[in-house]
Write an enzyme that holds these catalytic residues in place. Structure first.
Site, mmCIF file in Angstrom:
data_model
loop_
_atom_site.group_PDB
_atom_site.id
_atom_site.type_symbol
_atom_site.label_atom_id
_atom_site.label_comp_id
_atom_site.label_asym_id
_atom_site.label_seq_id
_atom_site.Cartn_x
_atom_site.Cartn_y
_atom_site.Cartn_z
ATOM 1 N N SER A 418 42.320 15.087 34.633
ATOM 2 C CA SER A 418 41.141 15.837 35.255
ATOM 3 C C SER A 418 41.937 17.256 35.460
ATOM 4 O O SER A 418 41.522 18.085 35.793
ATOM 5 C CB SER A 418 41.191 14.950 36.930
ATOM 6 O OG SER A 418 40.386 13.644 36.582
ATOM 7 N N LYS A 565 45.758 20.724 41.015
ATOM 8 C CA LYS A 565 45.062 19.806 40.671
ATOM 9 C C LYS A 565 45.748 18.550 39.925
ATOM 10 O O LYS A 565 46.589 19.240 38.846
ATOM 11 C CB LYS A 565 43.848 19.890 39.712
ATOM 12 C CG LYS A 565 42.971 18.655 38.862
ATOM 13 C CD LYS A 565 42.003 18.503 39.757
ATOM 14 C CE LYS A 565 41.183 17.265 40.289
ATOM 15 N NZ LYS A 565 41.890 16.400 40.349
ATOM 16 N N GLY A 567 45.899 14.949 37.337
ATOM 17 C CA GLY A 567 45.364 13.964 36.332
ATOM 18 C C GLY A 567 45.849 12.379 35.899
ATOM 19 O O GLY A 567 47.373 12.702 36.405
#
Length: 631
Positions: A418, A565, A567
């Site tokens: 992600s 971010k 992931g």
């Protein structure tokens, strides 16, 4: 929705054809057993047409994507070696030559014809079978059309009759015969009924030489075919035989259907008639034995049977049953027979293996998300990793590029998962596909088939990045278009820049965070993030501003402002399969304090638990470490 992979469909088509042959043999065995033990039942049309339908049902069930709840046999996985991954740096000419001369990866197979991988043989066999099937179908349709032309020409050569003009209709009124057209032809042939939509009764001129009672019985036989809608039954059987021209059991079942139709008409015509009339009827059958001109096609002739063209053995059997009719059985026998056919069809389908087509690396089957996904899990696609536990921390000064922290294994090239949403966000806001924090708002659709219930709602760009919603990424990449996404990735110099189209994976998925081929190292993550922080990419200022705003982490330690971010994706084992017990977790982004900007990439491996997920654990670990570091 995933596109249909033609090679997989053709492989299923080949397997379904083989399955229909096996089903045909089993159905024929059941039908023959019924014929021997329940002769009255064998005279029923339903037994033989149901047998054909059962074979067709097995074929269609196998051609359809497999329902594993019904299948007994395991799936046969056809593994296709994949191309070697693109190197991160250009290889020398010598290295390229060595790679070209090396054996194909996976299964140790070479490119010689003798050592071709099984998947190549299956693919070629599927394609060859499609060509052969279409040729056979065209030939079958050509034969049927030719026969129809002959029958039409035969009917056109005759003379239309009224019911009152022929002795065979003496016991029928014109209303009983209408709308059936009667045509008399001067050809040595059997009386026959033809025409599905324009039914016509063809009567040979020589029939006038028969006894009046025999003429009436013969005409009654053909009218009985008409009333029983036997032509429609024959049309259904002929359609199935044409579609399954390669299956001899369909022809056998179709022939027995014609046999049962003739016996059914004999039975109905002679029901309640005295022995003298039965004898006259049998004599008429014998008289027609040498007058059997009957082209194959949509026609039913008095003296002929579909079983074997009206030859003496069939006529002898019919005469025997005329003299001694079989005793009718109760309805239970029919249901037992039909139930047996259904059981055979289901068993044949359940015992036929299915095909699962995949590549050794990367996988070419559609990506399936794990049921335990957290909001930040990007994909369950396999990743490339070393056997050692992954653990890397990199922190780089955004301005100078100096590596302030480099700890652990930081050269592993794995899926960005992600974290690729950072790149997608920049593309979306730069192109106008994404407009601001809350536009566009997209409603969730059932066709997105999100495996995570928490994602099954409408969302906007802010919710997309906050909850890491995969289906929204795919809608963004779909609207951007695969070519545009690949262009951005090349311009960004992102990871290995490999967003390849892969069989069985929709292009909008192949260029999203679910890409089976995109790989990146922690070092490459920091290289990309430096360009983002320094605004060196060819994207709009709005793309930078909105992306940075949406990536801001609320809880930041020691006065650091953190944008990042997470992931998550499973670890790949040495045997090439995904490790269900261990995931990798990413947390990448940048930190700002006192005007100083640092980019970071944290990669960790975590056991899969129900408490939290690898990406979230990695973020927590990095934020805790950041609070302890003096930078």
């Amino acid at each position: 929705m995933m596109p249909i992979d033609l090679d997989i469909v053709l492989a299923r088509l080949l397997l379904a054809a083989a399955g229909s042959l096996a089903a045909g043999g089993a159905v024929w065995a059941v039908a023959v057993l019924c014929r021997r033990t329940l002769p009255a039942l064998a005279q029923q049309r339903s037994l033989w047409l149901s047998g054909q339908v059962a074979v067709a049902a097995v074929f269609l069930a196998m051609l359809w994507p497999p329902a594993e709840s019904l299948r007994v046999m395991p799936i046969i996985e056809i593994v296709e070696p994949a191309a070697a991954p693109m190197p991160a740096t250009p290889a020398s000419a010598e290295a390229h030559a060595a790679m070209a001369a090396a054996p194909a990866p996976g299964l140790g197979l070479t490119s010689s014809a003798a050592d071709r991988p099984l998947s190549a043989w299956v693919r070629d066999a599927g394609r060859a079978w499609l060509v052969l099937y279409l040729l056979g179908l065209l030939h079958t349709l050509w034969r049927w059309q030719r026969a129809q032309r002959l029958l039409e020409a035969l009917a056109a050569s005759g003379r239309a009759l009224g019911a009152s003009e022929h002795a065979g209709f003496a016991q029928h009124t014109t209303a009983q015969v209408s709308p059936l057209a009667v045509v008399e032809v001067d050809v040595a042939m059997s009386p026959m009924l033809l025409g599905l939509f324009r039914p016509r009764l063809l009567l040979p001129r020589h029939l006038r030489g028969f006894d009046t009672l025999q003429q009436q019985l013969i005409v009654e036989h053909e009218l009985t075919h008409w009333r029983r809608r036997d032509l429609h039954w024959s049309a259904a059987a002929l359609l199935l035989q044409s579609l399954f021209w390669f299956n001899p059991f369909m022809r056998l079942l179709g022939a027995r259907l014609g046999w049962a139709q003739e016996f059914g008409c004999d039975r109905d015509v002679l029901r309640g008639r005295p022995p003298a009339e039965r004898k006259a009827y049998a004599a008429a059958l014998v008289a027609q034995l040498k007058l059997q001109y009957r082209p194959a096609g949509m026609a039913l002739a008095f003296g002929a049977s579909e079983a074997n063209g009206g030859h003496a053995p069939t006529l002898a059997a019919r005469i025997g049953l005329i003299r001694t009719p079989a005793t009718a059985r109760g309805a239970w026998s029919r249901w037992v027979a039909l139930g047996s056919l259904a059981a055979v069809a289901i068993a044949n389908f359940a015992l036929q293996p299915a095909l699962a087509w995949q590549a050794a690396e990367p996988a070419i089957e559609p990506v399936r998300l794990l049921a335990r996904h957290s909001p930040d899990i990007a994909a369950a696609q396999p990743i490339a990793t070393a056997s050692a536990t992954l653990d890397c921390t990199m922190m780089v000064d955004a301005a100078s590029g100096a590596a302030l922290v480099r700890e652990g294994t930081c050269d592993a090239s794995v899926t960005p998962a992600s974290t690729f949403k950072i790149a997608i966000s920049l593309m979306g806001f730069d192109s106008g596909v994404l407009r601001d924090d809350h536009a566009p708002y997209l409603p969730y659709k059932a066709s997105y088939a999100s495996p995570n219930p928490s994602w099954r709602h409408g969302t906007d760009p802010a919710g997309w990045l906050r909850e890491s919603i995969v289906w929204y990424s795919q809608q963004v990449t779909k609207r951007l278009g695969p070519a545009s996404v690949r262009g951005y990735v090349q311009a960004f110099d992102y990871g290995n820049r490999n967003l390849a189209s892969v069989a069985g994976v929709d292009d909008a998925v192949a260029v999203s965070e679910l890409s089976p081929t995109l790989r990146i190292t922690p070092q490459q993550q920091t290289d990309f993030l430096r360009k983002v922080v320094n605004r060196e990419l060819a994207v709009s200022q709005q793309a930078y501003d909105v992306t940075a705003r949406l990536l801001k982490v609320d809880a930041a330690p020691n006065g650091w402002e953190v944008h990042g971010k997470t992931g998550t994706a499973p670890v790949r084992l040495a045997n090439g399969r995904a490790d269900r017990d261990n995931n990798i977790g990413w947390f990448v982004g940048w930190t700002v304090r006192d005007g100083r900007k640092l980019v970071f990439a944290r990669l960790m491996q975590h056991p899969v638990t129900s408490e939290s997920y690898a990406g979230l654990k990695t973020r927590e670990a990095f934020l805790g470490e950041l609070a302890q570091r003096s930078l």
